[in-house]
Design a protein around this motif. Structure first.
Motif, short mmCIF file in Angstrom:
data_model
loop_
_atom_site.label_atom_id
_atom_site.label_comp_id
_atom_site.label_asym_id
_atom_site.label_seq_id
_atom_site.Cartn_x
_atom_site.Cartn_y
_atom_site.Cartn_z
N THR A 336 0.85 -1.19 0.00
CA THR A 336 0.00 0.00 0.00
C THR A 336 0.89 1.24 0.00
N THR A 337 0.28 2.40 -0.06
CA THR A 337 1.05 3.64 -0.16
C THR A 337 0.54 4.64 0.87
N THR A 338 1.43 5.54 1.26
CA THR A 338 1.05 6.61 2.16
C THR A 338 0.37 7.73 1.37
N GLY A 339 -0.11 8.73 2.08
CA GLY A 339 -0.77 9.84 1.41
C GLY A 339 0.14 10.61 0.48
N ASP A 340 1.48 10.62 0.79
CA ASP A 340 2.42 11.33 -0.07
C ASP A 340 3.10 10.41 -1.07
#
Length: 513
Positions: A336-340
């Motif tokens: 998954t990925t962070t908001g940035d």
């Protein structure tokens, strides 16, 4: 005399259910079921993350896996007879109508009642109908029968009156205690360890999970080989080929129990070799993530605390979710990925429980290494449980055993939609670094994601670079693997400052300003 050398699998025997004709059915854990029927009969709602009546679906439930698990159900009313067992490794845990027994050595009355309630849930998850429960206050369990002589007589009367065919004790019984108690009450006696092993055998789906469970079962049963009558003390000496002894069974004489123990040791050695090979594959994947410096998050916690629901809510993994103990045994990892834009992985792990059997911790050590090697542990606790503090302590004991006690920890208090607000407030005060959420309704999920992203390890190397427009791939990697402080498009290229991994910073050094 039966030749049990031709087909030896203790795990299959423990998973077997009386009345099944096809031997292939006995080795497929997906064909067995949980305590859903018993739960419905007792008024319990099965499935914490059931479908939402408003939208007809719930993103936190692995519907396909749940349907597969419920395809076949255990048949109620089958009886277990205490009979002369000639093939000891085929002794079956056929749990149907059970009486629970506990010994209370310390703590309060509420503690022992919570422990017995958990034992009842374990029994129901294994497919049993709980008829009655008794517990006794003692300084220590009786060395002969686990409970005192008077309680043994009372237990026998309860078994006779209720028609129970199995007694489950809330503790690990020594072989002599198991034998003596069975001789007194005249029905099958199972301890807590064997019960948990049976649940694991039902729910393990991957090849690695099944091998781990079988290894734990063999380690447990090796010291408990026994039978009724003198069949295990007979020696197989001389020419025994016609009786099925074959090569390795001839000689001055080997008792049947010694033969069984030798075969179990051989099977244990084989399983450990297989698990070592599987561990190599898992280590390769882990090393690849380390090489790319991808942060990893492990979701750990007490069984049925809602770990899989939380993983589904955070990543859309779609893994199986069920309101049952030990519904998840096979770990799931999702990227998954962070908001940035930073990439990290999140793994669901097997749930822990009070007094988790030592054999299981050892057998699942390769799987639990996912937790020990993580950059962050998301410790999920059931806020609606009667004793959430006890859950936190039990999980941390296991984390210490697998050398994961030093990994940074974020406590997620789950199921706040069903919890007492006062209990949630108490937990938030007790655990300063914690967030309250509901994986079912989505409450607090945004705060949990923000807390996880804030705790992820940050890239160590600061940089300032003027990247040519032709190297847009580097800008993309900075988004994924680093942190961007500022970004400005100029006539000569993209001027960017921030933090990056050592490998990425080395590539950016050519364009440093």
């Amino acid at each position: 005399m039966t030749n049990h050398a031709e087909d030896f699998s203790l795990a299959a025997a423990l998973r077997a259910t009386e009345g099944w004709d096809d031997p292939d059915d006995l080795t497929d854990p997906t064909d067995l079921t949980d305590a859903d029927d018993a739960a419905e009969d007792d008024g319990w709602e099965s499935g914490y993350a059931d479908a939402d009546p408003e939208d007809g679906d719930d993103p936190t439930t692995g519907d396909l896996d749940l349907v597969e698990r419920h395809e076949l159900r255990r048949v109620a009313g089958l009886r277990t007879e205490l009979e002369d067992i000639t093939e000891v490794e085929y002794r079956q845990l056929r749990l149907e109508r059970v009486v629970l027994v506990g010994v209370w050595t310390e703590g309060t009355v509420a503690d022992v009642e919570n422990a017995m309630a958990e034992l009842a849930l374990l029994a129901e998850t294994a497919g049993s109908e709980v008829l009655d429960a008794i517990y006794q206050r003692r300084q220590s369990p009786d060395p002969a029968t686990y409970i005192g002589r008077g309680k043994v007589e009372g237990l026998r009367e309860i078994v006779q009156a209720t028609g129970a065919d199995t007694v489950i004790c809330d503790g690990e019984l020594a072989p002599s205690q198991l034998r003596n108690l069975e001789d007194k009450v005249k029905v099958k006696v199972v301890d807590r360890t064997a019960l948990i092993l049976d649940i694991f055998a039902q729910h393990a789906k991957s090849k690695e999970g099944q091998a781990q469970v079988e290894l734990a079962q063999l380690s447990y049963m090796k010291q408990r080989l026994r039978g009724w009558g003198g069949n295990l003390s007979r020696q197989a000496g001389g020419r025994v080929g016609a009786d099925g002894g074959g090569i390795g069974g001839r000689g001055p004489g080997e008792t049947k129990i010694e033969t069984d123990r030798r075969r179990i040791n051989d099977k244990i050695a084989k399983l450990r070799r297989e698990l070592k090979a599987m561990k190599g594959t898992r280590d390769t994947k882990r090393q690849e993530r380390r090489r790319n410096e991808i942060p990893s998050v492990a979701i750990a916690g007490y069984t049925n605390a809602g770990k899989s629901s939380l993983l589904n809510r955070l990543t859309g993994a779609g893994v199986l979710v069920e309101d049952a103990l030990f519904a998840t045994l096979d770990p799931t990892t999702r990227r998954t990925t962070t908001g940035d834009g930073r990439v990290y992985t999140m793994s669901d792990t097997v749930g822990f429980v009070r007094h988790l059997p030592h054999q299981l911790v050892e057998a699942f050590r390769s799987t639990l290494e996912e937790v020990a090697d993580a950059d962050l542990i998301v410790h999920v606790v059931d806020g609606s449980h009667p004793d959430p503090e006890g859950q936190l302590s039990a999980v941390r004991e296991v984390l210490a055993d697998i050398e994961a006690g030093q990994v940074p920890e974020l406590v997620i208090i789950n199921k706040v939609d069903a919890a007492d607000p006062l209990v949630v407030d108490r937990l938030l005060r007790r655990e300063p670094h914690s967030v309250a959420v509901s994986a079912r309704t989505g409450e607090g999920i945004a705060a949990a994601i923000a807390a996880i992203e804030a705790d992820l390890p940050r890239p160590q190397v600061e940089f300032t670079a003027l990247v040519p427009y032709a190297r847009g791939d580097l800008i993309d990697r900075i988004h994924k693997d680093g942190e961007i402080g500022s970004l400005e498009h100029t006539a000569d290229g993209t001027r960017v400052t921030g933090r990056a991994t050592e490998a990425l910073a080395g590539e950016l050094a050519v364009y440093a300003v």
